[in-house]
Motif scaffolding. Structure first.
Motif, PDB file in Angstrom:
ATOM      1  N   ALA A 198     -66.587 -76.826   0.102  1.00  0.00           N
ATOM      2  CA  ALA A 198     -65.759 -77.475   1.123  1.00  0.00           C
ATOM      3  C   ALA A 198     -65.964 -76.773   2.448  1.00  0.00           C
ATOM      4  CB  ALA A 198     -64.288 -77.408   0.713  1.00  0.00           C
ATOM      5  N   PRO A 199     -65.850 -77.492   3.576  1.00  0.00           N
ATOM      6  CA  PRO A 199     -65.897 -76.819   4.876  1.00  0.00           C
ATOM      7  C   PRO A 199     -64.899 -75.669   4.923  1.00  0.00           C
ATOM      8  CG  PRO A 199     -65.958 -79.189   5.162  1.00  0.00           C
ATOM      9  CD  PRO A 199     -65.663 -78.956   3.701  1.00  0.00           C
ATOM     10  N   GLU A 200     -65.275 -74.597   5.615  1.00  0.00           N
ATOM     11  CA  GLU A 200     -64.451 -73.386   5.652  1.00  0.00           C
ATOM     12  C   GLU A 200     -64.211 -72.924   7.076  1.00  0.00           C
ATOM     13  OE1 GLU A 200     -66.243 -71.341   1.551  1.00  0.00           O
ATOM     14  OE2 GLU A 200     -66.686 -70.474   3.517  1.00  0.00           O
ATOM     15  N   LEU A 201     -63.042 -72.375   7.294  1.00  0.00           N
ATOM     16  CA  LEU A 201     -62.741 -71.614   8.500  1.00  0.00           C
ATOM     17  C   LEU A 201     -62.494 -70.181   8.075  1.00  0.00           C
ATOM     18  CD1 LEU A 201     -60.284 -73.742  10.712  1.00  0.00           C
ATOM     19  CD2 LEU A 201     -62.595 -73.006  11.304  1.00  0.00           C
ATOM     20  N   ARG A 202     -63.193 -69.250   8.706  1.00  0.00           N
ATOM     21  CA  ARG A 202     -63.040 -67.837   8.374  1.00  0.00           C
ATOM     22  C   ARG A 202     -62.447 -67.088   9.572  1.00  0.00           C
ATOM     23  NH1 ARG A 202     -65.159 -64.583   4.382  1.00  0.00           N
ATOM     24  NH2 ARG A 202     -66.443 -66.343   3.678  1.00  0.00           N
ATOM     25  N   ARG A 203     -61.347 -66.400   9.322  1.00  0.00           N
ATOM     26  CA  ARG A 203     -60.685 -65.615  10.371  1.00  0.00           C
ATOM     27  C   ARG A 203     -61.471 -64.339  10.613  1.00  0.00           C
ATOM     28  NH1 ARG A 203     -54.200 -64.631  10.978  1.00  0.00           N
ATOM     29  NH2 ARG A 203     -54.308 -62.873  12.433  1.00  0.00           N
ATOM     30  N   GLU A 204     -61.841 -64.093  11.878  1.00  0.00           N
ATOM     31  CA  GLU A 204     -62.756 -63.005  12.179  1.00  0.00           C
ATOM     32  C   GLU A 204     -62.155 -61.635  11.889  1.00  0.00           C
ATOM     33  OE1 GLU A 204     -65.790 -62.969  15.580  1.00  0.00           O
ATOM     34  OE2 GLU A 204     -64.140 -61.762  16.383  1.00  0.00           O
ATOM     35  N   ASP A 205     -60.876 -61.430  12.221  1.00  0.00           N
ATOM     36  CA  ASP A 205     -60.307 -60.090  12.105  1.00  0.00           C
ATOM     37  C   ASP A 205     -60.043 -59.664  10.665  1.00  0.00           C
ATOM     38  OD1 ASP A 205     -58.237 -61.843  11.713  1.00  0.00           O
ATOM     39  OD2 ASP A 205     -56.892 -60.988  13.204  1.00  0.00           O
ATOM     40  N   SER A 206     -59.671 -60.592   9.793  1.00  0.00           N
ATOM     41  CA  SER A 206     -59.310 -60.234   8.425  1.00  0.00           C
ATOM     42  C   SER A 206     -60.276 -60.767   7.370  1.00  0.00           C
ATOM     43  CB  SER A 206     -57.903 -60.758   8.105  1.00  0.00           C
ATOM     44  OG  SER A 206     -57.900 -62.184   8.103  1.00  0.00           O
ATOM     45  N   GLY A 207     -61.130 -61.718   7.749  1.00  0.00           N
ATOM     46  CA  GLY A 207     -62.018 -62.340   6.780  1.00  0.00           C
ATOM     47  C   GLY A 207     -61.349 -63.408   5.946  1.00  0.00           C
ATOM     48  N   HIS A 208     -60.069 -63.684   6.212  1.00  0.00           N
ATOM     49  CA  HIS A 208     -59.331 -64.705   5.454  1.00  0.00           C
ATOM     50  C   HIS A 208     -59.997 -66.070   5.623  1.00  0.00           C
ATOM     51  CE1 HIS A 208     -56.052 -66.843   3.613  1.00  0.00           C
ATOM     52  NE2 HIS A 208     -55.835 -67.545   4.708  1.00  0.00           N
ATOM     53  N   VAL A 209     -60.133 -66.801   4.518  1.00  0.00           N
ATOM     54  CA  VAL A 209     -60.831 -68.092   4.525  1.00  0.00           C
ATOM     55  C   VAL A 209     -59.853 -69.225   4.245  1.00  0.00           C
ATOM     56  CG1 VAL A 209     -62.568 -69.501   3.351  1.00  0.00           C
ATOM     57  CG2 VAL A 209     -63.044 -67.103   3.856  1.00  0.00           C
ATOM     58  N   LEU A 210     -59.930 -70.261   5.092  1.00  0.00           N
ATOM     59  CA  LEU A 210     -59.224 -71.511   4.840  1.00  0.00           C
ATOM     60  C   LEU A 210     -60.246 -72.560   4.433  1.00  0.00           C
ATOM     61  CD1 LEU A 210     -56.835 -71.756   7.944  1.00  0.00           C
ATOM     62  CD2 LEU A 210     -56.274 -70.901   5.667  1.00  0.00           C
ATOM     63  N   ARG A 211     -59.899 -73.401   3.469  1.00  0.00           N
ATOM     64  CA  ARG A 211     -60.777 -74.494   3.066  1.00  0.00           C
ATOM     65  C   ARG A 211     -60.120 -75.821   3.423  1.00  0.00           C
ATOM     66  NH1 ARG A 211     -61.930 -70.836  -1.325  1.00  0.00           N
ATOM     67  NH2 ARG A 211     -64.084 -70.104  -1.075  1.00  0.00           N
ATOM     68  N   ASN A 235     -54.482 -68.599  19.718  1.00  0.00           N
ATOM     69  CA  ASN A 235     -53.478 -67.521  19.737  1.00  0.00           C
ATOM     70  C   ASN A 235     -54.120 -66.148  19.571  1.00  0.00           C
ATOM     71  OD1 ASN A 235     -51.393 -69.278  20.183  1.00  0.00           O
ATOM     72  ND2 ASN A 235     -50.254 -68.766  18.337  1.00  0.00           N
ATOM     73  N   GLU A 236     -55.188 -65.914  20.324  1.00  0.00           N
ATOM     74  CA  GLU A 236     -55.887 -64.634  20.373  1.00  0.00           C
ATOM     75  C   GLU A 236     -56.594 -64.284  19.059  1.00  0.00           C
ATOM     76  OE1 GLU A 236     -53.191 -61.630  21.718  1.00  0.00           O
ATOM     77  OE2 GLU A 236     -52.946 -62.526  23.702  1.00  0.00           O
ATOM     78  N   THR A 237     -56.697 -65.230  18.149  1.00  0.00           N
ATOM     79  CA  THR A 237     -57.415 -65.019  16.893  1.00  0.00           C
ATOM     80  C   THR A 237     -58.651 -65.907  16.882  1.00  0.00           C
ATOM     81  OG1 THR A 237     -55.392 -64.502  15.676  1.00  0.00           O
ATOM     82  CG2 THR A 237     -57.299 -65.185  14.388  1.00  0.00           C
ATOM     83  N   ARG A 238     -59.787 -65.301  16.560  1.00  0.00           N
ATOM     84  CA  ARG A 238     -61.042 -66.064  16.523  1.00  0.00           C
ATOM     85  C   ARG A 238     -61.318 -66.551  15.105  1.00  0.00           C
ATOM     86  NH1 ARG A 238     -65.130 -67.181  19.766  1.00  0.00           N
ATOM     87  NH2 ARG A 238     -64.282 -65.807  21.403  1.00  0.00           N
ATOM     88  N   TRP A 239     -61.703 -67.835  15.017  1.00  0.00           N
ATOM     89  CA  TRP A 239     -62.046 -68.479  13.754  1.00  0.00           C
ATOM     90  C   TRP A 239     -63.491 -68.975  13.812  1.00  0.00           C
ATOM     91  CZ3 TRP A 239     -58.492 -68.835   9.732  1.00  0.00           C
ATOM     92  CH2 TRP A 239     -57.158 -68.550  10.054  1.00  0.00           C
ATOM     93  N   HIS A 240     -64.172 -68.930  12.670  1.00  0.00           N
ATOM     94  CA  HIS A 240     -65.552 -69.406  12.573  1.00  0.00           C
ATOM     95  C   HIS A 240     -65.602 -70.561  11.567  1.00  0.00           C
ATOM     96  CE1 HIS A 240     -67.352 -65.918  14.722  1.00  0.00           C
ATOM     97  NE2 HIS A 240     -66.283 -65.297  14.241  1.00  0.00           N
TER      98      HIS A 240
END
Length: 311
Positions: A98-111, A157-162
């Protein structure tokens, strides 16, 4: 979504890059003592298939009895037996991740769920990344609207997502008899709206195969109005089907007595979340947006609207 299956029948989902090892921070943790801390990785390749890579493990990685050299990559087909030291898993499904968003600071992944990432918990108002009908992904946060491609990043909100979107190349032929409704809007769901002339509230009935989903309230008013305009356009032979149902958000504010377009965004978010939670395929597309125009429409032609009495 691709996944492995353990000897006990447990399903282990695969992301675009999945680490396998004994370390507790591995994506797939194997507690067997023969498994290295970081034993191997399995990833979705640009060729549109899953690839297994040995990460320099002490006791080796095998695919169907063939041992990989340290650092070697090999394609993994559905049904393949994967051995990590002495721990065995099976490649049970070869679908793309599934497409993913990965939070840069923590590595947390959303699908993504049904064509939408919900970033509202990380924002002060509804914020989503949504797949539009043309396959493009868009960040929608208040008045902010940005097209996103595979590998793009953005700050919220100052958090980068990939963002990572798997290649659309088919990896397997495991589904010889695809569901004919799979390519239909909302999986072929039928939307029935019931509303009084004043449109204080509306009732929505979603029919999806044998499943019937009912809801009633003020959020359904927006959907009823969008259905009304799509049905009206469909009756006019002068209007091309691609133009059916598009309505400007500021006009919707006036007709529904909403104070701002931000309020429209909230209602769109609530409708999409309802459809996703109800299990409607690609539920986020129930409301479509036309980029750069401020226009919206209901995302399917399988619709009906019945006017009811206020009582």
């Amino acid at each position: 979504m691709g996944h492995l299956k353990s000897s006990t029948g447990s399903i282990l989902e695969l992301g675009s890059l999945t680490s396998i090892g004994r370390h507790p921070k591995s994506d797939i943790v194997l507690s067997d003592g023969s498994v290295s801390n970081l034993h191997a990785t399995i990833s979705w390749s640009n060729a549109g298939c899953w690839e297994l890579r040995d990460a320099g493990s002490a006791n080796g990685t095998q695919i169907d009895g063939v041992r990989l050299a340290p650092g070697e990559r090999a394609r993994v087909l559905v049904g393949a037996k994967l051995v990590f030291g002495s721990a065995c898993l099976e490649m049970a499904c070869g679908s793309p991740p599934a497409p993913e968003l990965r939070r840069e600071d923590s590595g947390h992944v959303l699908r993504a769920q049904s064509g939408m990432f919900d970033l509202t918990p990380y924002h002060t108002s509804p914020a989503t990344v949504v797949e539009h009908v043309d396959g493009d992904w868009w960040l929608e946060a208040g008045e902010r609207s940005e097209l996103l491609r595979d590998g793009d990043s953005f700050v919220l909100n100052e958090t980068r997502w990939h963002l990572h979107i798997a290649s659309s190349v088919a990896a397997t032929q495991e589904n010889d008899s695809p569901d004919p409704s799979a390519g239909a809007p909302l999986g072929g769901a039928q939307l029935e709206l019931y509303a009084p002339p004043q449109l204080e509230t509306a009732e929505l009935i979603v029919r999806l195969g044998d499943k019937v989903i009912r809801s009633h309230g003020r959020r359904e008013r927006l959907l009823a109005k969008l259905v009304e305009f799509r049905l009206m356009d469909e009756k006019d032979p002068r209007i091309h089907p691609a133009e059916h149902g598009w309505v400007y958000a500021d006009d919707l504010c006036t007709w529904l007595d909403l104070e701002s377009i931000e309020r429209i965004n909230v209602e769109v978010y609530r409708i999409r979340k309802h459809m996703i939670r109800s299990g409607v395929p690609n539920g986020a597309s129930v409301v479509q947006r036309r980029r750069g125009t401020g226009q919206l429409r209901v995302g399917t032609h399988n619709i009906s609207l019945t006017t009811t009495s206020s009582g």
